[in-house]
Motif scaffolding. Structure first.
Motif, mmCIF file in Angstrom:
data_model
loop_
_atom_site.group_PDB
_atom_site.id
_atom_site.type_symbol
_atom_site.label_atom_id
_atom_site.label_comp_id
_atom_site.label_asym_id
_atom_site.label_seq_id
_atom_site.Cartn_x
_atom_site.Cartn_y
_atom_site.Cartn_z
ATOM 1 N N PHE A 65 0.856 -1.175 0.000
ATOM 2 C CA PHE A 65 0.000 0.000 0.000
ATOM 3 C C PHE A 65 0.892 1.223 0.000
ATOM 4 C CE2 PHE A 65 -4.390 -1.404 0.920
ATOM 5 C CZ PHE A 65 -4.163 -2.758 1.120
ATOM 6 N N ARG A 66 0.310 2.373 -0.293
ATOM 7 C CA ARG A 66 1.076 3.613 -0.214
ATOM 8 C C ARG A 66 0.196 4.728 0.327
ATOM 9 N NH1 ARG A 66 1.880 5.280 -6.643
ATOM 10 N NH2 ARG A 66 -0.209 6.191 -6.951
ATOM 11 N N GLN A 67 0.864 5.705 0.912
ATOM 12 C CA GLN A 67 0.145 6.852 1.444
ATOM 13 C C GLN A 67 0.945 8.113 1.186
ATOM 14 O OE1 GLN A 67 -1.024 6.565 5.576
ATOM 15 N NE2 GLN A 67 -2.630 8.100 5.293
ATOM 16 N N ALA A 68 0.352 9.021 0.437
ATOM 17 C CA ALA A 68 0.962 10.314 0.157
ATOM 18 C C ALA A 68 0.485 11.318 1.202
ATOM 19 C CB ALA A 68 0.579 10.776 -1.243
ATOM 20 N N ASN A 119 -1.241 -6.764 9.882
ATOM 21 C CA ASN A 119 0.179 -6.704 10.183
ATOM 22 C C ASN A 119 0.835 -5.800 9.141
ATOM 23 O OD1 ASN A 119 2.672 -7.156 11.229
ATOM 24 N ND2 ASN A 119 2.747 -9.336 10.750
ATOM 25 N N TRP A 120 1.443 -4.721 9.621
ATOM 26 C CA TRP A 120 2.006 -3.704 8.737
ATOM 27 C C TRP A 120 3.457 -3.406 9.091
ATOM 28 C CZ3 TRP A 120 -0.902 -1.213 4.875
ATOM 29 C CH2 TRP A 120 -2.267 -1.512 4.877
ATOM 30 N N GLY A 121 4.234 -3.075 8.069
ATOM 31 C CA GLY A 121 5.572 -2.579 8.310
ATOM 32 C C GLY A 121 5.539 -1.089 8.608
ATOM 33 N N GLN A 122 6.727 -0.516 8.804
ATOM 34 C CA GLN A 122 6.849 0.908 9.136
ATOM 35 C C GLN A 122 6.859 1.788 7.892
ATOM 36 O OE1 GLN A 122 6.799 2.210 12.364
ATOM 37 N NE2 GLN A 122 6.100 0.100 12.650
ATOM 38 N N GLY A 123 7.084 1.215 6.736
ATOM 39 C CA GLY A 123 7.068 1.977 5.495
ATOM 40 C C GLY A 123 8.449 2.379 5.025
ATOM 41 N N THR A 124 8.550 2.614 3.720
ATOM 42 C CA THR A 124 9.777 3.112 3.116
ATOM 43 C C THR A 124 9.390 4.226 2.150
ATOM 44 O OG1 THR A 124 11.801 2.477 1.931
ATOM 45 C CG2 THR A 124 9.771 1.366 1.258
ATOM 46 N N GLN A 125 10.095 5.350 2.224
ATOM 47 C CA GLN A 125 9.721 6.543 1.484
ATOM 48 C C GLN A 125 10.244 6.506 0.052
ATOM 49 O OE1 GLN A 125 7.754 9.193 2.458
ATOM 50 N NE2 GLN A 125 7.961 9.965 0.346
ATOM 51 N N VAL A 126 9.346 6.765 -0.873
ATOM 52 C CA VAL A 126 9.697 6.920 -2.283
ATOM 53 C C VAL A 126 9.360 8.349 -2.698
ATOM 54 C CG1 VAL A 126 9.192 6.217 -4.652
ATOM 55 C CG2 VAL A 126 9.325 4.492 -2.829
ATOM 56 N N THR A 127 10.337 9.048 -3.229
ATOM 57 C CA THR A 127 10.131 10.417 -3.685
ATOM 58 C C THR A 127 10.585 10.518 -5.135
ATOM 59 O OG1 THR A 127 10.516 11.279 -1.459
ATOM 60 C CG2 THR A 127 10.643 12.844 -3.287
ATOM 61 N N VAL A 128 9.683 10.964 -5.993
ATOM 62 C CA VAL A 128 9.973 11.069 -7.421
ATOM 63 C C VAL A 128 9.947 12.544 -7.807
ATOM 64 C CG1 VAL A 128 9.394 10.302 -9.736
ATOM 65 C CG2 VAL A 128 8.865 8.834 -7.766
ATOM 66 N N SER A 129 11.059 13.033 -8.307
ATOM 67 C CA SER A 129 11.164 14.436 -8.718
ATOM 68 C C SER A 129 10.838 14.573 -10.196
ATOM 69 C CB SER A 129 12.574 14.953 -8.462
ATOM 70 O OG SER A 129 12.912 14.832 -7.110
ATOM 71 N N PRO A 130 10.263 15.721 -10.588
ATOM 72 C CA PRO A 130 9.925 15.936 -12.007
ATOM 73 C C PRO A 130 11.168 15.891 -12.887
ATOM 74 C CG PRO A 130 8.840 17.539 -10.604
ATOM 75 C CD PRO A 130 9.832 16.805 -9.740
ATOM 76 N N ARG A 160 -4.481 6.057 2.681
ATOM 77 C CA ARG A 160 -3.665 4.935 2.253
ATOM 78 C C ARG A 160 -4.388 4.210 1.115
ATOM 79 N NH1 ARG A 160 -0.893 1.438 6.897
ATOM 80 N NH2 ARG A 160 -0.451 3.594 7.460
ATOM 81 N N GLU A 161 -3.665 3.866 0.059
ATOM 82 C CA GLU A 161 -4.282 3.202 -1.085
ATOM 83 C C GLU A 161 -3.545 1.932 -1.473
ATOM 84 O OE1 GLU A 161 -4.357 5.691 -4.573
ATOM 85 O OE2 GLU A 161 -2.216 6.125 -4.491
ATOM 86 N N PHE A 162 -4.305 1.017 -1.984
ATOM 87 C CA PHE A 162 -3.791 -0.282 -2.415
ATOM 88 C C PHE A 162 -2.932 -0.132 -3.658
ATOM 89 C CE2 PHE A 162 -3.646 -4.686 -3.340
ATOM 90 C CZ PHE A 162 -3.973 -4.870 -4.674
ATOM 91 N N VAL A 163 -1.797 -0.828 -3.689
ATOM 92 C CA VAL A 163 -0.917 -0.818 -4.848
ATOM 93 C C VAL A 163 -0.943 -2.179 -5.552
ATOM 94 C CG1 VAL A 163 1.430 -0.504 -5.692
ATOM 95 C CG2 VAL A 163 0.578 0.919 -3.807
ATOM 96 N N ALA A 164 -0.585 -3.218 -4.809
ATOM 97 C CA ALA A 164 -0.501 -4.553 -5.399
ATOM 98 C C ALA A 164 -0.540 -5.589 -4.298
ATOM 99 C CB ALA A 164 0.776 -4.701 -6.222
ATOM 100 N N ALA A 165 -0.956 -6.806 -4.667
ATOM 101 C CA ALA A 165 -1.003 -7.904 -3.709
ATOM 102 C C ALA A 165 -0.585 -9.190 -4.387
ATOM 103 C CB ALA A 165 -2.404 -8.045 -3.113
ATOM 104 N N ILE A 166 -0.087 -10.109 -3.569
ATOM 105 C CA ILE A 166 0.252 -11.439 -4.061
ATOM 106 C C ILE A 166 -0.215 -12.443 -3.023
ATOM 107 C CG2 ILE A 166 2.608 -11.321 -3.119
ATOM 108 C CD1 ILE A 166 3.461 -12.938 -5.664
ATOM 109 N N SER A 167 -0.965 -13.420 -3.473
ATOM 110 C CA SER A 167 -1.486 -14.414 -2.556
ATOM 111 C C SER A 167 -0.400 -15.412 -2.189
ATOM 112 C CB SER A 167 -2.670 -15.149 -3.181
ATOM 113 O OG SER A 167 -2.214 -16.046 -4.168
#
Length: 124
Positions: A37-40, A113-124, A45-52
């Motif tokens: 998931f991701r949260q800006a 069960n959630w992790g703490q997250g990792t930040q992704v920043t994309v510059s123009p 928070r929004e769903f990105v992808a899942a794998i069973s």
């Protein structure tokens, strides 16, 4: 609860690629459904992808559009999110999550069960 540890997030430019990793305790990815998931800032928070646990994948069709690939390595008990052709709107804190099989994959409430997250920043 199993500890989920994300890594791989960093600052990149538009069009770059990143691979996020989510390390989990042994055999977690064999028994649980896993997701990203991701949260800006200022957004939900929004769903990105899942794998069973059997390897079936699901993506958010609104914005993934073939750019992201979720995968897992059962031996390493690690889940990956390969992200290509990144855009500024992909900037967010990316979370790894685990759920019991049988719950809707795209619903955050399915995951306890959630992790703490990792930040992704994309510059123009």
């Amino acid at each position: 609860q199993a500890q989920l540890v994300e890594s791989g997030g960093r600052s990149v430019q538009t069009g770059d690629s990143l691979r996020l990793s989510c390390a989990t305790p042994a055999r977690t990815v064999m028994w649980y459904n896993m997701a990203w998931f991701r949260q800006a800032p200022g957004k939900e928070r929004e769903f990105v992808a899942a794998i069973s646990r059997t390897g079936i994948t699901k993506y958010n069709s609104d914005f993934v559009k073939g750019r992201f690939t979720i995968s897992k390595d059962n031996r390493k008990s690690t889940v990956y999110l390969q992200m290509n052709n990144l855009r500024p709107e992909d900037t967010a804190l990316y979370y790894c999550a685990a759920s019991q099989p049988g719950s809707p994959a795209e619903v955050a409430g399915s995951y306890d069960n959630w992790g703490q997250g990792t930040q992704v920043t994309v510059s123009p």
